[in-house]
Design an enzyme around this catalytic site. Structure first.
Site, PDB file in Angstrom:
ATOM      1  N   LYS A  12       0.820  -1.210   0.000  1.00 23.39           N
ATOM      2  CA  LYS A  12       0.000   0.000   0.000  1.00 23.39           C
ATOM      3  C   LYS A  12       0.864   1.274   0.000  1.00 23.39           C
ATOM      4  CE  LYS A  12      -3.954  -2.235   2.315  1.00 23.39           C
ATOM      5  NZ  LYS A  12      -4.966  -2.133   3.408  1.00 23.39           N
ATOM      6  N   TYR A  52     -12.305  -1.974  -3.760  1.00 25.46           N
ATOM      7  CA  TYR A  52     -12.809  -2.179  -2.392  1.00 25.46           C
ATOM      8  C   TYR A  52     -14.340  -2.073  -2.337  1.00 25.46           C
ATOM      9  CZ  TYR A  52      -8.336  -2.355   0.186  1.00 25.46           C
ATOM     10  OH  TYR A  52      -7.123  -2.734   0.719  1.00 25.46           O
ATOM     11  N   ASN A 115      -2.058   0.316   6.752  1.00 28.98           N
ATOM     12  CA  ASN A 115      -1.527  -0.935   7.303  1.00 28.98           C
ATOM     13  C   ASN A 115      -0.679  -1.726   6.300  1.00 28.98           C
ATOM     14  OD1 ASN A 115      -3.585  -1.826   5.717  1.00 28.98           O
ATOM     15  ND2 ASN A 115      -4.751  -2.828   7.348  1.00 28.98           N
ATOM     16  N   HIS A 118      -2.157  -5.413   1.540  1.00 30.05           N
ATOM     17  CA  HIS A 118      -3.449  -6.057   1.328  1.00 30.05           C
ATOM     18  C   HIS A 118      -3.198  -7.495   0.912  1.00 30.05           C
ATOM     19  CE1 HIS A 118      -7.341  -7.107  -0.356  1.00 30.05           C
ATOM     20  NE2 HIS A 118      -6.659  -7.619  -1.362  1.00 30.05           N
ATOM     21  N   GLU A 129      -9.673 -10.186  -7.569  1.00 29.82           N
ATOM     22  CA  GLU A 129      -8.613  -9.176  -7.372  1.00 29.82           C
ATOM     23  C   GLU A 129      -7.453  -9.373  -8.352  1.00 29.82           C
ATOM     24  OE1 GLU A 129      -7.840  -9.457  -3.159  1.00 29.82           O
ATOM     25  OE2 GLU A 129      -9.762  -8.517  -2.662  1.00 29.82           O
TER      26      GLU A 129
END
Ligand code: ATP
Ligand code: MG
Length: 141
Positions: A12, A52, A115, A118, A129
């Site tokens: 990320k 998302y 965070n 993913h 995905e």
């Protein structure tokens, strides 16, 4: 006998911007993940919303999609036996405050939103995905 499985991962924007890409790739490869597709790119807010979409009703959706479109990311197609569950284990808990020692999020994540990584959470989401970011011909044998 276990069979090879594919999963999808994103490094990320928080992790890419702090120079953690190499270390995270190293942690994945040390655990036996084979990188069969990899690309650095920036996504638009709309592309983040599509990715998302399952979270569109959640209170953090707006902030999450702003974050995911805020800078470069690295998208990865990974292959390994039991890849989906094993990547989730290597990532650690969504909230880094709860992540176990030795996990990517324990080492690199700033917060429950920023965070660092993913990872797909099931077979059907991995398929969706992977195909969101990679065409079949782009994946290595
Ligand atoms: P990911 O789907 O990114 O692998 P995850 O499966 O551990 O993470 P999800 O519940 O699917 O967690 O949430 C997707 C992402 O939304 C999280 O990784 C995080 O970036 C963000 N997020 C989740 N919960 C919160 C929250 N309470 N506040 C802010 N952001 C959140
Ligand atoms: Mg998730």
């Amino acid at each position: 006998m276990q069979t090879l499985q594919r999963t999808f991962s994103i490094i990320k924007p928080d992790a890419v911007s702090k120079g953690a890409t190499g270390d995270i790739l190293h942690m994945m490869q040390e655990k036996g993940f084979r990188i069969i597709g990899m690309r650095m790119l920036e996504i638009t807010k709309q592309q983040a919303e599509g990715f998302y979409a399952v979270h569109c009703e959640r209170p953090f959706f707006e902030s999450l999609t702003n974050f995911m479109s805020s800078g470069p990311i690295v998208v990865l197609a990974l292959e390994k036996e039991n890849a989906i569950a094993d990547l989730r284990k290597l990532m650690g808990a969504t909230n880094p405050a709860n992540a176990e020692a030795g996990t990517i999020r324990k080492k690199w994540a700033d917060s429950i939103e920023r965070n660092s990584v993913h990872g797909s959470d099931a077979d059907d989401t991995a398929r969706f995905e992977l195909s969101y970011f990679f065409a079949g011909y782009e994946l290595c044998k």
